[in-house]
Design a protein around this motif. Structure first.
Motif, PDB file in Angstrom:
ATOM      1  N   LEU A 148       0.834  -1.208   0.000  1.00  0.00           N
ATOM      2  CA  LEU A 148       0.000   0.000   0.000  1.00  0.00           C
ATOM      3  C   LEU A 148       0.868   1.256   0.000  1.00  0.00           C
ATOM      4  CD1 LEU A 148      -2.761   1.350   0.125  1.00  0.00           C
ATOM      5  CD2 LEU A 148      -2.684   1.132   2.619  1.00  0.00           C
ATOM      6  N   ASP A 149       1.926   1.271   0.793  1.00  0.00           N
ATOM      7  CA  ASP A 149       2.822   2.433   0.845  1.00  0.00           C
ATOM      8  C   ASP A 149       3.422   2.706  -0.530  1.00  0.00           C
ATOM      9  OD1 ASP A 149       2.334   2.793   3.517  1.00  0.00           O
ATOM     10  OD2 ASP A 149       4.144   1.771   4.202  1.00  0.00           O
ATOM     11  N   LYS A 150       3.833   1.649  -1.230  1.00  0.00           N
ATOM     12  CA  LYS A 150       4.424   1.824  -2.562  1.00  0.00           C
ATOM     13  C   LYS A 150       3.381   2.342  -3.555  1.00  0.00           C
ATOM     14  CE  LYS A 150       8.103  -1.639  -2.116  1.00  0.00           C
ATOM     15  NZ  LYS A 150       8.645  -2.928  -2.622  1.00  0.00           N
ATOM     16  N   LEU A 151       2.161   1.829  -3.451  1.00  0.00           N
ATOM     17  CA  LEU A 151       1.100   2.292  -4.339  1.00  0.00           C
ATOM     18  C   LEU A 151       0.784   3.761  -4.105  1.00  0.00           C
ATOM     19  CD1 LEU A 151      -1.355  -0.756  -4.240  1.00  0.00           C
ATOM     20  CD2 LEU A 151      -0.196   0.139  -6.270  1.00  0.00           C
ATOM     21  N   LEU A 152       0.755   4.179  -2.850  1.00  0.00           N
ATOM     22  CA  LEU A 152       0.446   5.575  -2.518  1.00  0.00           C
ATOM     23  C   LEU A 152       1.535   6.518  -3.013  1.00  0.00           C
ATOM     24  CD1 LEU A 152      -0.964   5.146   1.090  1.00  0.00           C
ATOM     25  CD2 LEU A 152      -2.258   5.642  -0.985  1.00  0.00           C
ATOM     26  N   GLU A 153       2.764   6.031  -3.068  1.00  0.00           N
ATOM     27  CA  GLU A 153       3.863   6.855  -3.562  1.00  0.00           C
ATOM     28  C   GLU A 153       3.804   7.022  -5.072  1.00  0.00           C
ATOM     29  OE1 GLU A 153       7.579   5.275  -2.299  1.00  0.00           O
ATOM     30  OE2 GLU A 153       7.246   5.691  -0.172  1.00  0.00           O
ATOM     31  N   SER A 154       3.290   6.021  -5.786  1.00  0.00           N
ATOM     32  CA  SER A 154       3.332   6.047  -7.254  1.00  0.00           C
ATOM     33  C   SER A 154       2.007   6.437  -7.909  1.00  0.00           C
ATOM     34  CB  SER A 154       3.754   4.663  -7.774  1.00  0.00           C
ATOM     35  OG  SER A 154       2.811   3.671  -7.362  1.00  0.00           O
ATOM     36  N   ASP A 155       0.916   6.366  -7.167  1.00  0.00           N
ATOM     37  CA  ASP A 155      -0.410   6.616  -7.744  1.00  0.00           C
ATOM     38  C   ASP A 155      -1.048   7.820  -7.049  1.00  0.00           C
ATOM     39  OD1 ASP A 155      -3.106   6.566  -8.509  1.00  0.00           O
ATOM     40  OD2 ASP A 155      -3.106   4.398  -8.751  1.00  0.00           O
ATOM     41  N   ILE A 156      -1.001   8.980  -7.701  1.00  0.00           N
ATOM     42  CA  ILE A 156      -1.511  10.215  -7.093  1.00  0.00           C
ATOM     43  C   ILE A 156      -3.009  10.128  -6.841  1.00  0.00           C
ATOM     44  CG2 ILE A 156      -1.920  12.676  -7.508  1.00  0.00           C
ATOM     45  CD1 ILE A 156       0.710  12.807  -8.927  1.00  0.00           C
ATOM     46  N   GLU A 157      -3.762   9.585  -7.805  1.00  0.00           N
ATOM     47  CA  GLU A 157      -5.212   9.507  -7.650  1.00  0.00           C
ATOM     48  C   GLU A 157      -5.583   8.612  -6.474  1.00  0.00           C
ATOM     49  OE1 GLU A 157      -7.043   8.389 -11.283  1.00  0.00           O
ATOM     50  OE2 GLU A 157      -6.462  10.239 -12.319  1.00  0.00           O
ATOM     51  N   LEU A 158      -4.861   7.512  -6.311  1.00  0.00           N
ATOM     52  CA  LEU A 158      -5.119   6.626  -5.171  1.00  0.00           C
ATOM     53  C   LEU A 158      -4.791   7.343  -3.867  1.00  0.00           C
ATOM     54  CD1 LEU A 158      -5.856   3.746  -4.174  1.00  0.00           C
ATOM     55  CD2 LEU A 158      -3.402   3.237  -4.243  1.00  0.00           C
ATOM     56  N   LYS A 159      -3.714   8.108  -3.849  1.00  0.00           N
ATOM     57  CA  LYS A 159      -3.327   8.837  -2.643  1.00  0.00           C
ATOM     58  C   LYS A 159      -4.385   9.882  -2.297  1.00  0.00           C
ATOM     59  CE  LYS A 159       0.575  11.145  -0.436  1.00  0.00           C
ATOM     60  NZ  LYS A 159       1.976  11.576  -0.577  1.00  0.00           N
ATOM     61  N   GLU A 160      -4.952  10.549  -3.332  1.00  0.00           N
ATOM     62  CA  GLU A 160      -6.010  11.527  -3.090  1.00  0.00           C
ATOM     63  C   GLU A 160      -7.230  10.858  -2.465  1.00  0.00           C
ATOM     64  OE1 GLU A 160      -6.655  13.243  -6.905  1.00  0.00           O
ATOM     65  OE2 GLU A 160      -5.014  14.682  -6.717  1.00  0.00           O
ATOM     66  N   GLU A 161      -7.620   9.701  -3.004  1.00  0.00           N
ATOM     67  CA  GLU A 161      -8.768   8.970  -2.459  1.00  0.00           C
ATOM     68  C   GLU A 161      -8.488   8.526  -1.027  1.00  0.00           C
ATOM     69  OE1 GLU A 161     -11.114   4.713  -3.085  1.00  0.00           O
ATOM     70  OE2 GLU A 161      -9.828   5.490  -4.681  1.00  0.00           O
TER      71      GLU A 161
END
Length: 240
Positions: A23-36
């Motif tokens: 999840l941490d890696k996804l949040l670093e690479s996916d801005i839209e996911l981090k916004e959600e």
């Protein structure tokens, strides 16, 4: 496991250590996911401060009103996270939780990640022990210790690019005022360093609520820069 399931398990508190890393890696690479993700954190905080039962009661009142004019069931709205947008709307209208400062903070958290060390790579053969200790602390996210060591190194005037990492460390610990004092775009021969500092200064300005100056820096970055151009463009679109 898809992104939504990882986020759901995060809020349920059932993530394994391996899933947390994913999840941490996804949040670093996916801005839209981090916004959600940040939105759902904000909503959860609202639910805690207002009281989840109170917000659900308001949601049921809206459901009754809706059903009086529409025969279709909206029971799916009660489920989390499908009700996220509606719940946040209730929070905005009824308890006025979010202020402009909160919006700026949310935008900052969405786009900020500590600056990558591109100037002083730490290797086994590095003979400068103080520099190695400083960046070891920095890359381990021990930013308070990194700041102490960076300041000591900066006094020698041998490390011209440390202001980027000083500013990044200040932002990481929430010290926007000192970050702005450090992240000054002057006397920089290295264009790459200039635009990195410009990006982090813009983020610090967003966090502090100085939106107009932040927009000026971001626009210049988009037109002339070579760092975080897509993020700068997206941030510009979201700024009030």
């Amino acid at each position: 496991m898809d992104k939504e399931n990882l986020i759901e398990k995060y809020f349920e508190g059932t993530l394994t250590a391996e899933e947390k890393l994913r999840l941490d890696k996804l949040l670093e690479s996916d801005i839209e996911l981090k916004e959600e993700f940040n939105l759902q954190i904000a909503i959860k905080q609202v639910m805690i401060s207002e009281g989840e039962p109170a917000l659900k009661a308001k949601l049921k009142d809206l459901e009754k009103s809706y059903r009086s004019t529409n025969k279709q069931s909206i029971s799916f709205l009660i489920k989390w996270p499908a009700a996220a947008i509606l719940i946040i709307a209730f929070a905005l209208v009824f308890i006025r939780t979010f202020t402009p400062k909160d919006v700026h903070e949310d935008l900052f958290l969405t786009y900020f990640t500590p600056a990558e060390n591109i100037h002083y790579p730490i290797t086994r053969g590095n003979v400068d022990n103080e520099l190695k200790l400083a960046f070891s602390a920095y890359e381990s996210k021990n930013f308070e210790q990194a700041l102490i060591l960076f300041k000591q190194l900066q006094e020698s005037n041998e490390f011209n690019e440390l202001k980027l990492y000083l500013g990044s460390s200040y932002l990481a610990i929430g010290d926007t005022e000192n970050a702005l004092e450090v992240l000054i775009i002057t006397n920089l021969d290295d264009e790459s360093s200039r635009y990195r500092i410009q990006w982090y200064r813009a983020l610090a300005l967003v966090k502090s609520g100085n939106v107009e100056e932040a927009k000026t820096l971001l626009n210049d970055l988009v037109i002339n820069g070579d760092f975080e151009l897509k993020k700068a463009q997206k941030l510009l679109e979201k700024l009030p």
